[in-house]
Design a protein around this motif. Structure first.
Motif, PDB file in Angstrom:
ATOM      1  N   GLU A   1      -6.543  68.348   1.080  1.00 13.25           N
ATOM      2  CA  GLU A   1      -5.810  69.594   0.977  1.00 13.25           C
ATOM      3  C   GLU A   1      -4.329  69.347   1.312  1.00 13.25           C
ATOM      4  O   GLU A   1      -4.011  68.456   2.099  1.00 13.25           O
ATOM      5  CB  GLU A   1      -6.389  70.634   1.932  1.00 13.25           C
ATOM      6  N   PRO A   2      -3.431  70.128   0.748  1.00 13.82           N
ATOM      7  CA  PRO A   2      -2.005  69.889   0.997  1.00 13.82           C
ATOM      8  C   PRO A   2      -1.554  70.431   2.339  1.00 13.82           C
ATOM      9  O   PRO A   2      -2.239  71.235   2.967  1.00 13.82           O
ATOM     10  CB  PRO A   2      -1.326  70.655  -0.137  1.00 13.82           C
ATOM     11  N   GLY A   3      -0.377  69.972   2.769  1.00  9.53           N
ATOM     12  CA  GLY A   3       0.309  70.590   3.887  1.00  9.53           C
ATOM     13  C   GLY A   3       1.131  71.760   3.377  1.00  9.53           C
ATOM     14  O   GLY A   3       1.039  72.164   2.215  1.00  9.53           O
ATOM     15  N   ARG A   4       1.952  72.293   4.264  1.00  8.68           N
ATOM     16  CA  ARG A   4       2.849  73.383   3.874  1.00  8.68           C
ATOM     17  C   ARG A   4       4.158  72.758   3.395  1.00  8.68           C
ATOM     18  O   ARG A   4       4.800  71.988   4.126  1.00  8.68           O
ATOM     19  CB  ARG A   4       3.109  74.298   5.078  1.00  8.68           C
ATOM     20  N   LEU A   5       4.564  73.102   2.176  1.00  5.04           N
ATOM     21  CA  LEU A   5       5.774  72.541   1.584  1.00  5.04           C
ATOM     22  C   LEU A   5       6.623  73.676   1.011  1.00  5.04           C
ATOM     23  O   LEU A   5       6.150  74.448   0.178  1.00  5.04           O
ATOM     24  CB  LEU A   5       5.430  71.546   0.482  1.00  5.04           C
ATOM     25  N   THR A   6       7.853  73.752   1.472  1.00  5.62           N
ATOM     26  CA  THR A   6       8.817  74.704   0.932  1.00  5.62           C
ATOM     27  C   THR A   6      10.007  73.920   0.401  1.00  5.62           C
ATOM     28  O   THR A   6      10.559  73.076   1.108  1.00  5.62           O
ATOM     29  CB  THR A   6       9.283  75.703   1.997  1.00  5.62           C
ATOM     30  N   SER A   7      10.373  74.186  -0.842  1.00  6.53           N
ATOM     31  CA  SER A   7      11.435  73.411  -1.481  1.00  6.53           C
ATOM     32  C   SER A   7      12.435  74.357  -2.126  1.00  6.53           C
ATOM     33  O   SER A   7      12.058  75.242  -2.904  1.00  6.53           O
ATOM     34  CB  SER A   7      10.837  72.488  -2.544  1.00  6.53           C
ATOM     35  N   ARG A   8      13.721  74.153  -1.824  1.00  5.58           N
ATOM     36  CA  ARG A   8      14.775  74.952  -2.441  1.00  5.58           C
ATOM     37  C   ARG A   8      15.773  74.020  -3.111  1.00  5.58           C
ATOM     38  O   ARG A   8      16.221  73.039  -2.525  1.00  5.58           O
ATOM     39  CB  ARG A   8      15.487  75.826  -1.414  1.00  5.58           C
TER      40      ARG A   8
ATOM     41  N   GLU B   1      11.295  58.715  -6.076  1.00  4.97           N
ATOM     42  CA  GLU B   1       9.855  58.802  -6.306  1.00  4.97           C
ATOM     43  C   GLU B   1       9.312  60.113  -5.728  1.00  4.97           C
ATOM     44  O   GLU B   1      10.035  60.903  -5.141  1.00  4.97           O
ATOM     45  CB  GLU B   1       9.157  57.593  -5.672  1.00  4.97           C
ATOM     46  N   GLN B   2       8.010  60.322  -5.890  1.00  9.43           N
ATOM     47  CA  GLN B   2       7.414  61.600  -5.526  1.00  9.43           C
ATOM     48  C   GLN B   2       7.464  61.873  -4.021  1.00  9.43           C
ATOM     49  O   GLN B   2       7.491  60.952  -3.194  1.00  9.43           O
ATOM     50  CB  GLN B   2       5.937  61.641  -5.955  1.00  9.43           C
ATOM     51  N   LEU B   3       7.454  63.144  -3.702  1.00  7.30           N
ATOM     52  CA  LEU B   3       7.270  63.619  -2.340  1.00  7.30           C
ATOM     53  C   LEU B   3       5.831  64.102  -2.220  1.00  7.30           C
ATOM     54  O   LEU B   3       5.395  64.971  -2.981  1.00  7.30           O
ATOM     55  CB  LEU B   3       8.238  64.757  -2.021  1.00  7.30           C
ATOM     56  N   ILE B   4       5.077  63.546  -1.273  1.00  5.93           N
ATOM     57  CA  ILE B   4       3.667  63.885  -1.093  1.00  5.93           C
ATOM     58  C   ILE B   4       3.508  64.686   0.192  1.00  5.93           C
ATOM     59  O   ILE B   4       3.929  64.246   1.264  1.00  5.93           O
ATOM     60  CB  ILE B   4       2.798  62.614  -1.035  1.00  5.93           C
ATOM     61  N   SER B   5       2.912  65.852   0.079  1.00  4.84           N
ATOM     62  CA  SER B   5       2.687  66.734   1.221  1.00  4.84           C
ATOM     63  C   SER B   5       1.275  66.527   1.734  1.00  4.84           C
ATOM     64  O   SER B   5       0.300  67.022   1.161  1.00  4.84           O
ATOM     65  CB  SER B   5       2.895  68.193   0.798  1.00  4.84           C
ATOM     66  N   ALA B   6       1.135  65.758   2.829  1.00  7.49           N
ATOM     67  CA  ALA B   6      -0.179  65.437   3.377  1.00  7.49           C
ATOM     68  C   ALA B   6      -0.729  66.601   4.198  1.00  7.49           C
ATOM     69  O   ALA B   6       0.017  67.438   4.716  1.00  7.49           O
ATOM     70  CB  ALA B   6      -0.095  64.186   4.249  1.00  7.49           C
ATOM     71  N   ARG B   7      -2.016  66.616   4.348  1.00  4.56           N
ATOM     72  CA  ARG B   7      -2.690  67.682   5.091  1.00  4.56           C
ATOM     73  C   ARG B   7      -2.150  67.766   6.530  1.00  4.56           C
ATOM     74  O   ARG B   7      -1.975  66.754   7.199  1.00  4.56           O
ATOM     75  CB  ARG B   7      -4.187  67.415   5.131  1.00  4.56           C
ATOM     76  N   GLY B   8      -1.861  68.981   6.966  1.00  9.66           N
ATOM     77  CA  GLY B   8      -1.381  69.202   8.327  1.00  9.66           C
ATOM     78  C   GLY B   8       0.123  69.112   8.481  1.00  9.66           C
ATOM     79  O   GLY B   8       0.647  69.445   9.538  1.00  9.66           O
ATOM     80  N   SER B   9       0.814  68.666   7.455  1.00 10.49           N
ATOM     81  CA  SER B   9       2.274  68.546   7.537  1.00 10.49           C
ATOM     82  C   SER B   9       2.927  69.886   7.221  1.00 10.49           C
ATOM     83  O   SER B   9       2.332  70.771   6.604  1.00 10.49           O
ATOM     84  CB  SER B   9       2.784  67.474   6.578  1.00 10.49           C
ATOM     85  N   GLU B  10       4.178  70.000   7.640  1.00  8.69           N
ATOM     86  CA  GLU B  10       4.992  71.174   7.306  1.00  8.69           C
ATOM     87  C   GLU B  10       6.415  70.689   7.078  1.00  8.69           C
ATOM     88  O   GLU B  10       7.062  70.188   7.999  1.00  8.69           O
ATOM     89  CB  GLU B  10       4.965  72.204   8.424  1.00  8.69           C
ATOM     90  N   LEU B  11       6.886  70.825   5.847  1.00  5.84           N
ATOM     91  CA  LEU B  11       8.181  70.265   5.476  1.00  5.84           C
ATOM     92  C   LEU B  11       8.985  71.281   4.678  1.00  5.84           C
ATOM     93  O   LEU B  11       8.464  71.924   3.757  1.00  5.84           O
ATOM     94  CB  LEU B  11       7.995  68.995   4.641  1.00  5.84           C
ATOM     95  N   TYR B  12      10.267  71.396   5.032  1.00  2.00           N
ATOM     96  CA  TYR B  12      11.215  72.198   4.263  1.00  2.00           C
ATOM     97  C   TYR B  12      12.225  71.247   3.641  1.00  2.00           C
ATOM     98  O   TYR B  12      12.887  70.481   4.354  1.00  2.00           O
ATOM     99  CB  TYR B  12      11.928  73.222   5.149  1.00  2.00           C
ATOM    100  N   VAL B  13      12.321  71.278   2.312  1.00  2.85           N
ATOM    101  CA  VAL B  13      13.242  70.423   1.574  1.00  2.85           C
ATOM    102  C   VAL B  13      14.343  71.292   0.982  1.00  2.85           C
ATOM    103  O   VAL B  13      14.063  72.281   0.300  1.00  2.85           O
ATOM    104  CB  VAL B  13      12.521  69.666   0.440  1.00  2.85           C
ATOM    105  N   SER B  14      15.576  70.920   1.246  1.00  3.00           N
ATOM    106  CA  SER B  14      16.721  71.646   0.706  1.00  3.00           C
ATOM    107  C   SER B  14      17.594  70.664  -0.071  1.00  3.00           C
ATOM    108  O   SER B  14      18.124  69.715   0.503  1.00  3.00           O
ATOM    109  CB  SER B  14      17.530  72.290   1.841  1.00  3.00           C
ATOM    110  N   SER B  15      17.734  70.914  -1.370  1.00  6.28           N
ATOM    111  CA  SER B  15      18.575  70.070  -2.221  1.00  6.28           C
ATOM    112  C   SER B  15      19.727  70.915  -2.749  1.00  6.28           C
ATOM    113  O   SER B  15      19.498  71.940  -3.399  1.00  6.28           O
ATOM    114  CB  SER B  15      17.774  69.499  -3.387  1.00  6.28           C
TER     115      SER B  15
END
Length: 256
Positions: A154-161, A116-130
């Motif tokens: 507003e979104p958090g910081r999300l980086t996805s590779r 299911e979806q990944l939701i980036s909440a306000r204030g979060s910081e997540l790095y996703v590596s697949s």
């Protein structure tokens, strides 16, 4: 489950599937800890094994490091989904979180990765590596869906590779950063153009080496692109998660 240097949680889930010799798929490894729980569920067909990821705790929070590793051995058919969306939240100690997905598919095996979806909440910081490693002759359906912020947030910081390798050679390698602190232009007309839901499908099938689907536009903000290999990539933008899922489902139906 262990603690990270930043005070977060480190947890790993492992899934391994193999052909059972009777036309079905066995799961000799089904391990999880802490916030990550894996459960076998009823499959739609007799030759497939189906596994669900179930969030046993909130997360990932700032400072957490989650890893999910799944392997489909020769002749196995494995389908992995999740029971609910993953919600990235800020942690009490600050700092970013990390979520690693490691998929390995042997020759003659098939893996469908459909969380299911990944939701980036306000204030979060997540790095996703697949990272996906495919042997020649492997089959893959991979779906990623990301939603920037909850309703009215507003979104958090999300980086996805996402990195996909076939026979040890790169098939796809891309990275996108969104939200506060991301490189300028991420929300501009050349990237998200104001949309808050983004997703993609990667479909790898040996028969695409001879006849891959042609490039085409799918709806208003989606496109299908053949890759330099037996694979296609579908990328899509939408105003919300529901519309994004509809577009990706339609794309998968087009691909059969």
């Amino acid at each position: 489950m262990t603690a990270t240097a930043t005070g977060g949680v480190r947890a790993t889930a492992r899934i391994a599937a193999r052909a059972d010799g009777r036309g079905g798929t066995a799961l000799p490894v089904l391990e999880s800890e802490g916030p990550l729980a894996v459960r076998r569920t009823r499959a739609a067909s007799g030759d497939e094994a189906r596994v669900m990821l179930v969030g046993a705790m909130s997360g990932p929070l700032g400072g957490d490091h989650f890893t999910v590793a799944a392997r489909a051995g020769a002749g196995a058919r494995l389908r992995v989904g999740s029971a609910a969306a993953t919600l990235a939240l800020p942690g009490q100690t600050g700092g970013g979180a990390r979520y690693d997905v490691r998929l390995d598919v042997a020759a003659g095996a098939e893996l469908c990765w459909l969380p299911e979806q990944l939701i980036s909440a306000r204030g979060s910081e997540l790095y996703v590596s697949s990272r996906v490693d495919l042997a020649p002759g492997a089959r893959l359906v991979l779906r990623e869906e990301q939603v920037l912020g909850r309703a009215g947030e507003e979104p958090g910081r999300l980086t996805s590779r996402l990195t996909v390798r076939l026979g040890g050679r790169p098939l796809l390698d891309q990275e996108l950063a969104c939200g506060p602190g991301a490189p300028g232009g991420w929300d501009g007309p050349a990237v998200l153009a104001g949309h808050r839901a983004l997703g993609q499908l990667v479909v790898v099938r040996p028969e695409y080496a001879e006849s891959a689907p042609a490039a085409r536009v799918l709806g208003e903000c989606a496109a299908l692109t053949p890759l330099a290999g037996p694979a296609v990539l579908v990328t899509a933008l939408a105003a919300d998660a529901l519309r994004l899922r509809r577009v990706l489902d339609e794309a998968l139906a087009v691909l059969g």
